[in-house]
Scaffold this active site. Structure first.
Site, PDB file in Angstrom:
ATOM      1  N   ASP A   1     -11.762 -10.877  -0.542  1.00  7.16           N
ATOM      2  CA  ASP A   1     -13.005 -11.095   0.201  1.00  7.16           C
ATOM      3  C   ASP A   1     -14.069 -10.166  -0.357  1.00  7.16           C
ATOM      4  O   ASP A   1     -13.751  -9.209  -1.073  1.00  7.16           O
ATOM      5  CB  ASP A   1     -12.857 -10.981   1.729  1.00  7.16           C
ATOM      6  CG  ASP A   1     -12.212  -9.698   2.200  1.00  7.16           C
ATOM      7  OD1 ASP A   1     -12.171  -8.718   1.437  1.00  7.16           O
ATOM      8  OD2 ASP A   1     -11.759  -9.664   3.364  1.00  7.16           O
TER       9      ASP A   1
ATOM     10  N   GLU B   1       0.815  -1.224   0.000  1.00  6.34           N
ATOM     11  CA  GLU B   1       0.000   0.000   0.000  1.00  6.34           C
ATOM     12  C   GLU B   1       0.850   1.277   0.000  1.00  6.34           C
ATOM     13  O   GLU B   1       0.681   2.149   0.848  1.00  6.34           O
ATOM     14  CB  GLU B   1      -0.963  -0.018   1.205  1.00  6.34           C
ATOM     15  CG  GLU B   1      -1.865  -1.237   1.181  1.00  6.34           C
ATOM     16  CD  GLU B   1      -2.740  -1.388   2.430  1.00  6.34           C
ATOM     17  OE1 GLU B   1      -2.764  -0.468   3.265  1.00  6.34           O
ATOM     18  OE2 GLU B   1      -3.383  -2.440   2.571  1.00  6.34           O
TER      19      GLU B   1
ATOM     20  N   ASN C   1       2.211  -4.962  -3.280  1.00 11.43           N
ATOM     21  CA  ASN C   1       0.837  -5.396  -3.007  1.00 11.43           C
ATOM     22  C   ASN C   1      -0.018  -4.175  -2.665  1.00 11.43           C
ATOM     23  O   ASN C   1       0.445  -3.256  -1.971  1.00 11.43           O
ATOM     24  CB  ASN C   1       0.890  -6.362  -1.797  1.00 11.43           C
ATOM     25  CG  ASN C   1      -0.410  -7.068  -1.514  1.00 11.43           C
ATOM     26  OD1 ASN C   1      -1.036  -7.601  -2.424  1.00 11.43           O
ATOM     27  ND2 ASN C   1      -0.827  -7.077  -0.257  1.00 11.43           N
TER      28      ASN C   1
ATOM     29  N   GLU D   1      -5.629 -11.120  -1.243  1.00  6.17           N
ATOM     30  CA  GLU D   1      -6.420 -10.909  -0.028  1.00  6.17           C
ATOM     31  C   GLU D   1      -7.919 -10.859  -0.340  1.00  6.17           C
ATOM     32  O   GLU D   1      -8.660 -10.065   0.257  1.00  6.17           O
ATOM     33  CB  GLU D   1      -6.009  -9.598   0.666  1.00  6.17           C
ATOM     34  CG  GLU D   1      -4.536  -9.481   0.965  1.00  6.17           C
ATOM     35  CD  GLU D   1      -4.164  -8.219   1.742  1.00  6.17           C
ATOM     36  OE1 GLU D   1      -5.061  -7.540   2.291  1.00  6.17           O
ATOM     37  OE2 GLU D   1      -2.964  -7.910   1.797  1.00  6.17           O
TER      38      GLU D   1
END
Ligand code: G3I
Length: 362
Positions: free
Chosen positions: A285, A177, A218, A283
């Site tokens: 979801d 990030e 990422n 990641e």
């Protein structure tokens, strides 16, 4: 120094799979940790994987992973059982972050990180290391360092952690990030004190510590073409041209059914792959407003299916990892008021419609 390794070290994924099929690992029902453990939840009848079901990990050549809650891994046999049977890769949800492994300067706590790596080795999973440098979950002692002290601390941190697990971590999220949504560098302590070169240095130091690990950048909200994903694309292109050892781009893929599915998701993955790097769903979801309705769960299934299919369709997409696999331990309700039910399995570890959609054997 690397920690003492188990017999799986350096065998890699293929070796792990062969060893598992040769019976070198604990069976899925056996406790994964050798040390005495606290009382565990019983494996409920509904949570036990159906013998007729082909596990997710057998549906693809890609790594199929889940973020792992280290406490649940130690204490919940049913949690371990489904993790072992359905997945072949694990990511420590928190246990490898800097504030966890070195809360005070020079005082290390490897207990959670070691438990995840040990579990993986005993059960034939590979490990995604998460994460070396992130503006969150960094130890407070960093904030008082001068620029030169911070640079030394960053180098020491990367070298110590990566070297400890040398040969045992398939891929590292080296930086996490690092851009804002407008595509400018995030104003983190690393950016402010170390300047633009800190990212390239981080990759070089990680590569020195473990030349066999795949090294990733990422981020979230990068699944479509936007200012942030463009900035990452430009950075990766520039790093590759300069010979910096970066091997992959991680797409966190935290989605909500309140927003439409990212347009051009697959072609966006492909444009990164075209830079000559791997791409990974790191990641995933899909959250929703609670209580979950049948209609919401159907929409969630659509989203998961699209993520899965996009990764399958891009040859350099090598991993489909979800950020936790069960609603029992999801980060979402702690962060988004009134939201949740974001995972493939419910609180009782029963597969949800999204799981059934991905898995044609159901
Ligand atoms: O461990 C402490 C505990 O000692 C303390 O008593 C308790 C009090 O709140 O906090 C515990 O730490 C919490 C930690 O999770 C472990 O449970 C932190 O408060 C909490 O902030 C932390 O949340 C994690 C979050 O990152 C931090 O930003 C989530 O579990 C974790 O799922 C989440 O993961 C991130 C990825 O690393 C990067 N991408 C986004 C993703 C979701 O935010």
């Amino acid at each position: 120094m690397p920690r003492t390794r188990g017999k799986l070290c350096r065998l890699g994924r293929l070796g792990a799979v062969l060893a598992a099929s040769a019976g070198l690992f604990a069976s899925q029902a056996a406790p994964a940790l050798a040390t005495p453990e606290p009382p565990e939840r019983e494996i409920s009848g509904t949570a036990a994987p159906s013998p007729a079901r082909t596990p997710l990990k057998d549906l693809t050549d890609n790594h199929v992973g889940s973020a792992v809650n280290a406490s649940a891994l130690a204490n919940e046999a049913d949690y371990r059982s489904v993790l072992t049977s359905e997945f072949n890769s694990v990511t420590a949800e928190n246990a490898m972050k800097w504030s966890v492994v070195e809360p005070n300067r020079g005082q290390y706590d490897w207990s959670g990180a070691d438990s995840v790596v040990n579990y993986a080795q005993r059960n034939g999973h590979s490990v995604r290391g998460h994460t070396l440098l992130w503006h969150k979950q960094r130890p407070g002692w960093l904030d008082n360092l001068s620029a030169s002290e911070l640079r030394s601390a960053v180098k020491d941190h990367i070298t110590t952690v990566v070297n400890r697990y040398e040969g045992e971590i398939r891929a590292w999220d080296v930086v996490n990030e690092v851009f804002d949504s407008d595509g400018t560098r995030r104003d983190s302590i690393f950016q402010r004190k170390l300047g633009d070169g800190w990212i390239a240095d981080a990759f070089r130091w990680a590569h020195q510590a473990d030349p066999s690990a795949e090294l990733y950048i990422n981020d979230y909200n990068t699944g479509w073409v936007n200012d942030k994903s463009n900035a990452i694309h430009d950075l990766v292109s520039s790093l590759r041209q300069r010979g910096v050892p970066i091997h992959g781009v991680g797409f966190q893929t935290h989605l909500s059914i309140d927003y439409s599915f990212p347009g051009g998701f697959q072609s966006n993955l492909q444009r990164f792959a075209d830079l000559g790097v791997d791409v990974a769903i790191t990641e995933a979801d899909v959250r929703m407003t609670l209580p979950a309705t049948d209609s919401e769960l159907t929409t969630q299934a659509d989203y998961y299916e699209r993520i899965w299919n996009a990764c399958e369709a891009v040859s350099r997409c090598v991993e489909f990892t979800t950020w936790g696999y069960t609603d029992r331990h999801s980060w979402v309700p702690n962060t988004f008021d009134g939201q949740g039910a974001a995972c493939l399995f419910d609180d009782s570890l029963n597969p949800k419609p999204a799981y059934n959609r991905i898995n044609p054997s159901i």
